[in-house]
Structures are given as C-alpha cells and as structure tokens.
Design a protein around this motif. Sequence first.
Motif, PDB file in Angstrom:
ATOM      1  N   PHE A  14      24.623 -26.995  67.307  1.00 31.20           N
ATOM      2  CA  PHE A  14      25.352 -28.476  67.552  1.00 31.20           C
ATOM      3  C   PHE A  14      25.150 -28.319  68.835  1.00 31.20           C
ATOM      4  O   PHE A  14      25.753 -27.716  70.228  1.00 31.20           O
ATOM      5  N   ASP A  15      24.769 -29.623  69.125  1.00 31.68           N
ATOM      6  CA  ASP A  15      24.375 -30.114  70.779  1.00 31.68           C
ATOM      7  C   ASP A  15      25.503 -31.638  70.840  1.00 31.68           C
ATOM      8  O   ASP A  15      25.010 -32.270  70.477  1.00 31.68           O
ATOM      9  N   PRO A  16      25.983 -30.925  72.004  1.00 34.39           N
ATOM     10  CA  PRO A  16      26.887 -32.424  72.470  1.00 34.39           C
ATOM     11  C   PRO A  16      26.495 -33.843  72.459  1.00 34.39           C
ATOM     12  O   PRO A  16      26.884 -34.670  73.072  1.00 34.39           O
ATOM     13  N   GLU A  17      24.946 -33.091  73.217  1.00 33.14           N
ATOM     14  CA  GLU A  17      24.275 -33.852  74.160  1.00 33.14           C
ATOM     15  C   GLU A  17      23.818 -35.029  73.023  1.00 33.14           C
ATOM     16  O   GLU A  17      22.995 -36.395  73.744  1.00 33.14           O
ATOM     17  N   ASN A  18      23.270 -34.307  72.246  1.00 33.56           N
ATOM     18  CA  ASN A  18      22.495 -35.188  71.354  1.00 33.56           C
ATOM     19  C   ASN A  18      22.609 -34.910  69.824  1.00 33.56           C
ATOM     20  O   ASN A  18      22.104 -33.824  69.077  1.00 33.56           O
ATOM     21  N   PHE A  19      23.533 -36.271  69.172  1.00 29.06           N
ATOM     22  CA  PHE A  19      23.884 -35.982  68.150  1.00 29.06           C
ATOM     23  C   PHE A  19      24.321 -37.337  67.505  1.00 29.06           C
ATOM     24  O   PHE A  19      23.625 -37.757  68.152  1.00 29.06           O
ATOM     25  N   SER A  20      23.872 -37.042  66.126  1.00 32.70           N
ATOM     26  CA  SER A  20      24.803 -38.740  65.437  1.00 32.70           C
ATOM     27  C   SER A  20      25.703 -39.133  65.201  1.00 32.70           C
ATOM     28  O   SER A  20      25.802 -38.151  64.037  1.00 32.70           O
ATOM     29  N   PHE A  21      26.434 -39.964  65.314  1.00 33.46           N
ATOM     30  CA  PHE A  21      27.758 -39.619  64.656  1.00 33.46           C
ATOM     31  C   PHE A  21      27.852 -40.560  63.752  1.00 33.46           C
ATOM     32  O   PHE A  21      26.809 -41.132  62.935  1.00 33.46           O
ATOM     33  N   GLY A  22      28.221 -39.650  62.798  1.00 35.48           N
ATOM     34  CA  GLY A  22      28.727 -40.340  61.435  1.00 35.48           C
ATOM     35  C   GLY A  22      28.119 -39.606  60.229  1.00 35.48           C
ATOM     36  O   GLY A  22      28.105 -39.801  58.821  1.00 35.48           O
ATOM     37  N   ASN A  23      26.520 -38.495  61.090  1.00 35.21           N
ATOM     38  CA  ASN A  23      26.266 -37.876  60.161  1.00 35.21           C
ATOM     39  C   ASN A  23      25.963 -36.498  60.105  1.00 35.21           C
ATOM     40  O   ASN A  23      25.214 -35.954  60.165  1.00 35.21           O
ATOM     41  N   VAL A 157      37.295 -35.187  56.340  1.00 33.37           N
ATOM     42  CA  VAL A 157      36.131 -34.557  56.896  1.00 33.37           C
ATOM     43  C   VAL A 157      36.617 -34.936  57.849  1.00 33.37           C
ATOM     44  O   VAL A 157      37.004 -35.806  58.723  1.00 33.37           O
ATOM     45  N   ALA A 158      35.376 -34.724  59.182  1.00 34.75           N
ATOM     46  CA  ALA A 158      35.494 -35.231  60.072  1.00 34.75           C
ATOM     47  C   ALA A 158      33.639 -35.500  60.989  1.00 34.75           C
ATOM     48  O   ALA A 158      32.809 -34.198  60.905  1.00 34.75           O
ATOM     49  N   THR A 159      33.634 -35.914  61.862  1.00 34.87           N
ATOM     50  CA  THR A 159      32.186 -36.007  62.297  1.00 34.87           C
ATOM     51  C   THR A 159      32.471 -36.281  63.984  1.00 34.87           C
ATOM     52  O   THR A 159      33.277 -36.982  64.742  1.00 34.87           O
ATOM     53  N   PRO A 160      31.533 -35.787  65.203  1.00 36.72           N
ATOM     54  CA  PRO A 160      32.298 -35.645  66.342  1.00 36.72           C
ATOM     55  C   PRO A 160      31.229 -37.574  66.861  1.00 36.72           C
ATOM     56  O   PRO A 160      30.233 -37.603  66.156  1.00 36.72           O
ATOM     57  N   ALA A 161      31.837 -37.740  67.804  1.00 36.17           N
ATOM     58  CA  ALA A 161      32.144 -39.280  68.364  1.00 36.17           C
ATOM     59  C   ALA A 161      31.680 -39.312  69.613  1.00 36.17           C
ATOM     60  O   ALA A 161      32.056 -38.792  70.445  1.00 36.17           O
TER      61      ALA A 161
END
Length: 357
Positions: A14-23, A157-161
Amino acid sequence: MIIQKSTNPRISSFDPENFSFGNTFIDHMIICEFEDGKWGDVKLVPYGQLPFSPAMMGVNYGQACFEGMKAYKDKDGKVFLFRPEKNFARINKSASRLAMPEVNEEMFLEGLKALVDMDRNWIPQGEGMSLYIRPLIFATEEALKARIANKYMFAIVATPAKSYYTEPVSVKISDFYSRAANGGVGSAKAAGNYAASFYPTKLAMEEGYDQIIWTDDSTHEYFEESGTMNVFVRINDTIYTPPTSEKILDGITRDSFIALANKRGIEMKIEPISVKTVVEAQKNGTLKEVWGVGTAVVTTVFQALGYKGEKLMLPKLSLEESFALTLQKDLVDIQTNKAEDPFGWRVLVEKNVLETV
C-alpha cells in the motif's frame, strides 16, 4: 468475536501517496449473518469475495442500507473514530424503515473498533487523509418472492481516503427531479436512494455541472439536499439549513456543523430555504456562500448555481471570510486531534486486538 487474520496481507504494497479512494480495500472486514430470527457470531476475517446468488433478495428487492464514517490518525499515530454512536443509531433507523433486523451495540461498535485496530496501518496520515468505513446490512436470502427476507448479513468494509473534491464545484438546482418524497425512505441511508440519484446527476453533468441541489417533490420551491450531502446557505452573516424530515437525511456532519456554528456564535437558522430567496440573494449580493457537507467530502463549497438556464456565480472567499471553510477547519481539527474536543465526539481506538490474537 471470531478473529481470522489474513495470511496474505497487502499492507506492505500500500502506497499512501498513490491510491484510489473507494477501490483500495484494507486487509480485513467484519461479517455477521442473521438467520432463524437472530444474529450469529461476529467474525473479523480477511477481506474478499463472498458467495451469493443472483436470486439474493437484497439485489432483487432492495433491502439494503449502509453508513459512512471515518477513522483518523493524528501526528503521534493515535487512531480515533468520530461520533460512532450516531452511525450506530442511524443504521438501525434505516434498517427498521426497510423492515430489516437491527444490529446491537456490541456488534456494531466492538466490531468497528476491532477492524480499525487490526488494520490501523492502512490509515494514512496527513491533510485530508483518513480511513473511510462502510458498515452495511443487506438481505441475503435466495428467493424470488416480494416479501421481507429471512436472512441478512451485517458487514463492515473500509478503504483509505483522501480529499474528495479539491476545487469548488458548480451545482444545478433541480426543477424536476427529487431525491425523496413524502412517506418515502429519504431519511434512511437506503442503497436505492443513491441508485435513483444517478440519472438526474448524469443529466446535470452533461450540462456542465458537478452535482444537483435536490428540491422538494411537490413544488420544487425548497432546497432539500445537494448530491449526497446536506446543504447550507449563508445570506449575509446568517447560515440556513433545512430541517431534517422523512425526506432529508439526519447527517452527522450536518449536526456537527450546526454545533460548531453555535459555539462560534454564528447565527444559525434551521428552517426551509426557498429557491426564490436564494436566487434573489444572489442577485442583490447578499448570498455569500452555499455548500454541502457529508462524511466523505466533509465540505464542498459551491462556486456557481444553475437555475432555469442561468448560471449564478458565487463570491470566492478566503478562509478568514468563509464560514464554510472556518467550520470545516474546526471540525477536521477535532477529528484529527489537533484541537480540544469540547463535545466528546472523538473516540480513541485502543490497541488491543493484535496483542490478543
């Protein structure tokens, strides 16, 4: 609670600088099944697919509701939830309206805390960052019968935002479509409410707008909500927001904004807002701000209102001038432990699950 840790965690990639919210989903989820008139064991399990039939009643007849909430990580790595008891109360209100079984407090709050604790490393730190959490209840019985289902699932469920809207948006004031009707399910977070909003929103976007301000179903003369948000209007130095009803969701961010405005001594009026009043205020220069609030977006400031083919521009205000941005900062500072919490809204998630598994 039954806990099954993932044997193939994805957190290392997981890259906290590069991720897609909701996916992008965290490593675990909560599930609990309802059968024979009672809820079973709460299970914390690896996130993944679940076996369901196309004949599942939640898909065919729409018995499904959900919540939206967030967890935040402060500069010291402590993790907090925000007013989770309000989400617990509201998901049960929604479930009751849709003739589904309510969940108990232990299932909801303890399951929530256990999941957030287990996957706390997925919560990104920094401005606008959080973990978006989605508790939901849906009918799982396999039957093509238009009746109340006998089997359900509660899940989290949860997703980084990260920040949802980064720029002010333009919204169209609806003069035909409505989000909800008297006697309907507008006050519930029913999944079908969102499906019904997509087509009118698509039409508005084709006209160059980002979202819709929903108006009442009978006359289209009064503001109700905006997109998936509660709506606020500032005329001169007074803030207005419509009262909640069976058509308007009792938003937790909305309630928090009202409390923060009152704390600052800003005049706050909870009363119907007429389209005519807003348009006239824009014409005479007394309309200062219109904005939406919700869990995912926190605050979205509107730069223009579309009405009857005309685009009505709004002033561009600085942080110091804007009530919307000032109240947003007050709220986020409480959520992220940057400020005192005089309301008792912040709930610390203790570290304990990982130590006992």
